[in-house]
Write a protein that holds these residues in place. Structure first.
Motif, mmCIF file in Angstrom:
data_model
loop_
_atom_site.group_PDB
_atom_site.id
_atom_site.type_symbol
_atom_site.label_atom_id
_atom_site.label_comp_id
_atom_site.label_asym_id
_atom_site.label_seq_id
_atom_site.Cartn_x
_atom_site.Cartn_y
_atom_site.Cartn_z
ATOM 1 N N ASP A 48 6.106 14.139 7.327
ATOM 2 C CA ASP A 48 5.087 15.349 5.938
ATOM 3 C C ASP A 48 5.290 14.652 4.574
ATOM 4 N N ILE A 49 6.584 14.081 4.744
ATOM 5 C CA ILE A 49 6.598 13.473 2.848
ATOM 6 C C ILE A 49 5.568 13.142 1.766
ATOM 7 N N ALA A 50 4.451 12.401 3.119
ATOM 8 C CA ALA A 50 3.110 12.232 2.221
ATOM 9 C C ALA A 50 2.480 13.218 1.024
ATOM 10 N N GLU A 51 2.798 14.761 1.634
ATOM 11 C CA GLU A 51 2.312 15.920 0.957
ATOM 12 C C GLU A 51 2.393 16.138 0.132
ATOM 13 N N ALA A 52 4.043 16.122 -0.780
ATOM 14 C CA ALA A 52 4.815 16.299 -1.862
ATOM 15 C C ALA A 52 3.813 15.440 -3.308
ATOM 16 N N ILE A 53 2.890 14.291 -3.082
ATOM 17 C CA ILE A 53 1.369 13.412 -3.709
ATOM 18 C C ILE A 53 0.510 14.713 -3.418
ATOM 19 N N VAL A 54 -0.468 14.232 -1.890
ATOM 20 C CA VAL A 54 -1.472 14.518 -1.042
ATOM 21 C C VAL A 54 -1.523 16.187 -1.178
ATOM 22 N N GLY A 55 -0.220 17.027 -1.082
ATOM 23 C CA GLY A 55 -0.598 17.990 -0.572
ATOM 24 C C GLY A 55 -0.679 18.410 0.345
ATOM 25 N N ASP A 56 -0.872 19.968 1.179
ATOM 26 C CA ASP A 56 -0.744 19.825 3.070
ATOM 27 C C ASP A 56 -3.052 20.027 3.108
ATOM 28 N N ILE A 57 -3.170 18.724 3.311
ATOM 29 C CA ILE A 57 -4.653 18.849 3.799
ATOM 30 C C ILE A 57 -4.790 19.131 5.856
ATOM 31 N N THR A 58 -5.791 20.262 5.382
ATOM 32 C CA THR A 58 -5.758 20.768 6.998
ATOM 33 C C THR A 58 -7.345 20.670 7.286
ATOM 34 N N LEU B 239 2.616 7.314 0.507
ATOM 35 C CA LEU B 239 4.185 6.918 1.047
ATOM 36 C C LEU B 239 3.809 5.967 0.252
ATOM 37 N N ASP B 240 2.920 4.940 0.087
ATOM 38 C CA ASP B 240 3.457 3.384 -0.054
ATOM 39 C C ASP B 240 4.648 3.541 -2.050
ATOM 40 N N HIS B 241 3.634 4.377 -2.174
ATOM 41 C CA HIS B 241 4.077 4.849 -3.919
ATOM 42 C C HIS B 241 5.308 5.393 -3.930
ATOM 43 N N MET B 242 5.523 6.520 -2.969
ATOM 44 C CA MET B 242 6.797 7.198 -2.863
ATOM 45 C C MET B 242 7.907 5.884 -2.211
ATOM 46 N N CYS B 243 7.918 5.062 -1.968
ATOM 47 C CA CYS B 243 8.815 3.612 -1.439
ATOM 48 C C CYS B 243 8.851 2.807 -2.496
ATOM 49 N N LYS B 244 7.940 2.482 -3.142
ATOM 50 C CA LYS B 244 8.733 1.940 -4.494
ATOM 51 C C LYS B 244 9.655 2.617 -5.280
ATOM 52 N N LEU B 245 9.404 4.112 -5.425
ATOM 53 C CA LEU B 245 9.701 4.629 -6.427
ATOM 54 C C LEU B 245 11.126 4.832 -5.863
ATOM 55 N N LEU B 246 11.200 5.040 -4.602
ATOM 56 C CA LEU B 246 12.673 4.878 -3.788
ATOM 57 C C LEU B 246 13.256 3.683 -4.257
ATOM 58 N N GLY B 247 12.580 2.625 -4.341
ATOM 59 C CA GLY B 247 13.502 1.078 -5.301
ATOM 60 C C GLY B 247 13.235 0.185 -3.639
ATOM 61 N N GLY B 248 11.955 0.493 -2.530
ATOM 62 C CA GLY B 248 11.953 -0.684 -1.855
ATOM 63 C C GLY B 248 12.964 -0.558 -1.189
ATOM 64 N N GLY B 249 13.030 -1.725 -0.496
ATOM 65 C CA GLY B 249 14.736 -2.148 0.498
ATOM 66 C C GLY B 249 14.647 -1.751 1.587
ATOM 67 N N SER B 250 15.493 -1.437 2.075
ATOM 68 C CA SER B 250 16.062 -1.071 3.404
ATOM 69 C C SER B 250 15.037 0.442 3.625
ATOM 70 N N ARG B 251 15.702 0.652 2.791
ATOM 71 C CA ARG B 251 16.046 2.285 2.775
ATOM 72 C C ARG B 251 13.918 2.755 2.743
ATOM 73 N N GLY B 252 12.789 2.532 1.604
ATOM 74 C CA GLY B 252 11.910 2.304 2.043
ATOM 75 C C GLY B 252 11.234 2.176 3.312
ATOM 76 N N LYS B 253 11.767 1.218 3.756
ATOM 77 C CA LYS B 253 11.242 0.128 4.749
ATOM 78 C C LYS B 253 11.188 1.054 6.306
ATOM 79 N N GLU B 254 12.658 1.412 6.069
ATOM 80 C CA GLU B 254 12.767 3.175 7.302
ATOM 81 C C GLU B 254 12.061 3.843 7.356
ATOM 82 N N LEU B 255 11.942 4.354 5.535
ATOM 83 C CA LEU B 255 10.772 5.395 5.884
ATOM 84 C C LEU B 255 9.484 4.945 6.326
ATOM 85 N N SER B 256 9.187 3.995 5.326
ATOM 86 C CA SER B 256 7.629 3.822 6.153
ATOM 87 C C SER B 256 7.252 3.688 7.045
ATOM 88 N N GLU B 257 8.544 2.945 7.902
ATOM 89 C CA GLU B 257 8.360 2.947 10.165
ATOM 90 C C GLU B 257 8.672 4.226 10.637
#
Length: 206
Positions: free
Chosen positions: A90-100, A118-136
């Motif tokens: 549910d991590i994308a809800e940090a931006i979009v909120g809880d859509i029900t 999520l794409d924005h958050m991964c870029k904020l994290l700097g991409g790389g392996s951590r962002g890739k794992e989060l996205s996957e």
């Protein structure tokens, strides 16, 4: 500048600066500051029902992570991946909120908004392996494409009805719609067993 023996020092990879401790720390703190919204975003279903001091999205994700941690071993299921998926789903809800469902946002549109967040958050994290794992992990959950995703999908529903049971007990409300919305939708043995236990306890309180 040459070294004392006349040779040139190795050329640094221009991207290496991005991996310095200070830049990595900066990216992590930016990401975590955005995740703070998960602690302040209340779960919309409880807000709609007038629950006093309703749980946050982070509360929900945390207990799901604990569920994955304490569940009995399941053949063919990676426990560590389940824990990670629970705290990412549910991590994308940090931006979009809880859509029900009551928001009447089409499923594809909800997914598009969350993917963009999520794409924005991964870029904020700097991409790389951590962002890739989060996205996957997020995509695996969204697509229900692995044994781990099926378990975590069930934990999502189990956590909700357990919270509903607790609110019924603590606040004297009827939250039957949350139990009805999950009935017959559990995919795994562990999900079915835990849901049956929660429903059994609810009946004993009637």
């Amino acid at each position: 500048m040459s070294s004392s023996d006349g040779s040139h020092p190795p050329t640094k990879d221009p991207s290496s600066a991005e991996d310095s401790p200070s830049s990595t720390a900066s990216a992590a703190v930016d990401f975590l500051s955005l995740c703070h919204r998960l602690k302040t975003t209340k779960r919309a279903g409880w807000v709609r029902k007038g629950i006093r001091e309703p749980e946050s999205v982070a509360d929900h994700m945390y207990r799901m992570g604990v569920m994955a941690l304490v569940a009995a071993d399941i053949p063919g299921v990676d426990r560590d991946r389940c824990v990670k998926m629970a705290i990412v789903h549910d991590i994308a809800e940090a931006i979009v909120g809880d859509i029900t469902p009551s928001d009447n946002v089409p499923k594809l549109e909800k997914s598009r908004r969350e993917q963009e967040a999520l794409d924005h958050m991964c870029k904020l994290l700097g991409g790389g392996s951590r962002g890739k794992e989060l996205s996957e992990l997020w995509m695996e959950y969204e697509e229900n494409s692995s044994p781990e995703a099926k378990v975590v999908k069930d934990f999502d529903k189990v956590e909700m009805i357990l919270q509903a049971l607790e609110y019924e007990h603590e606040q004297g409300v009827n939250l039957d719609e949350f139990f009805q919305s999950t009935a017959g939708k559990f995919q795994t043995d562990v999900g079915k067993a835990w849901a049956a236990e929660i429903n059994s306890r609810r009946k004993r309180k009637d």
